[in-house]
Design an enzyme around this catalytic site. Structure first.
Site, PDB file in Angstrom:
ATOM      1  N   LYS A 229      -9.944  59.823  26.670  1.00 21.04           N
ATOM      2  CA  LYS A 229     -10.064  59.018  25.491  1.00 21.04           C
ATOM      3  C   LYS A 229     -10.641  57.761  25.887  1.00 21.04           C
ATOM      4  CE  LYS A 229      -7.116  61.390  22.692  1.00 21.04           C
ATOM      5  NZ  LYS A 229      -5.578  61.722  22.076  1.00 21.04           N
ATOM      6  N   ARG A 269      -1.700  66.986  27.896  1.00 22.22           N
ATOM      7  CA  ARG A 269      -2.719  67.769  27.106  1.00 22.22           C
ATOM      8  C   ARG A 269      -4.091  67.297  27.675  1.00 22.22           C
ATOM      9  NH1 ARG A 269      -6.342  66.974  22.895  1.00 22.22           N
ATOM     10  NH2 ARG A 269      -6.647  68.752  21.352  1.00 22.22           N
TER      11      ARG A 269
END
Ligand code: PMM
Length: 296
Positions: A229, A269
């Site tokens: 991210k 994840r």
């Protein structure tokens, strides 16, 4: 503060997963043309299934299949398009014996994927985008991931105001949990997720990671989705002085996996599985050693 050593799984989870005494690794299979780090690579169902099986071979415990990109600014796809992308992939991976999660905010998609073998509904909106998803999950009895969310991708950049990011996210997730109970979802089905990068500025994500215990104190397992991210890119600069691109953020992702698992995360994840598969095993050994030393 380090959380308790025993891993608490949601229910019902396949026995092959619920017997594991460590954090789980969820491999990401984005069947989309436009996800931020791997969009377009696995849009063909054969390629998506092959990629999923590769991730399992690399150490993923389960797979998260998504048919709609949630990257900031992404345009929504129609429900038929989302179904056409995910259904064949879920059906085939489930038939291979893989534990499949589906990343969707839509009740219709949730209902249909459970019918073809998905065991987890991963809803980045925590039930806010399509509240009927709560009833679908209550009836199906599957595991449900409720992520912290404030609005769809086209508006979330304007929804990043917090008084106290950890306290506010915790309070909003407590509200999601109450709405789920109201709809008949049992607590044991629910996993909570701080929603890293969703309606968050890069600095907002670190206190959430550093205080996973605040979310865990709601009594449910916590899933962490930090993989590649923007806040990791913002932390790390390349030789040109610019944030490193998504495909250079895997080592940082694995570091987050180790720290999150050490601090009690139930699952991480990730796009690149190998580093995190090692990280959760290191974390389990670390936790066990810290819990078993005789202090007398
Ligand atoms: N992040 C993305 C998509 N789905 N689901 C959960 N539960 N948690 C997350 O943090 C999360 C998610 C965005 O990443 P991607 O576009 O690479 O899948």
């Amino acid at each position: 503060m380090i959380a308790e050593p025993s891993v608490r799984h949601p229910r019902p989870l396949p026995a092959s997963l619920s017997r594991l005494q460590r954090a789980l690794v969820m491999g990401i299979v984005n069947v989309t043309p436009d996800s931020f780090s791997d969009g377009g690579r696995w849009l063909d169902p054969d390629a998506a299934v092959r990629h999923g099986l590769d991730l399992i071979a690399e150490g993923a415990d389960l797979l998260d299949v998504g048919g709609e990109s949630t990257r900031p600014g992404a345009v929504r796809v129609g429900v038929e398009e989302e179904l056409a992308r995910v259904l064949p992939v879920v059906r085939r991976l489930a038939a291979e014996g893989v534990a499949v999660s589906v990343d969707t905010t839509r009740s219709e998609v949730a209902r249909r994927v459970v019918d073809v073998g998905a065991v987890i509904v991963n809803d980045v909106s925590g039930g806010l985008a399509d509240p009927a998803i709560r009833t679908v999950v209550a009836r199906a009895g599957v595991v449900y991931v409720a992520m912290h969310w404030r609005g769809h991708s086209d508006v979330m950049a304007d929804l990043t105001r917090y008084d106290d990011v950890v306290g506010d996210v915790r309070a909003e997730l407590a509200q999601r949990l109450a709405e789920l109970r109201e709809a008949g979802v049992r607590d044991e089905q629910v996993v909570l997720d701080p929603g890293l990068g969703f309606a968050k500025e890069p600095p907002d994500n670190w206190p959430l990671l550093a205080h996973l215990e605040a979310l865990a104190s709601l009594g449910r397992p916590v899933l962490v989705g930090a993989s590649r991210k923007r806040f990791l890119g913002a932390l790390l600069t390349g030789p040109d002085g610019r944030p490193v691109p998504p495909d250079r953020r895997d080592a940082a992702t694995s570091a987050v996996s180790a720290l999150a698992a050490t601090n009690g995360a139930w699952c991480v994840r990730v796009h690149e599985v190998g580093g995190s598969a090692d990280a959760v095993r290191v974390a389990a050994a670390w936790r066990e050693a810290s819990a078993t030393r005789d202090m007398s």
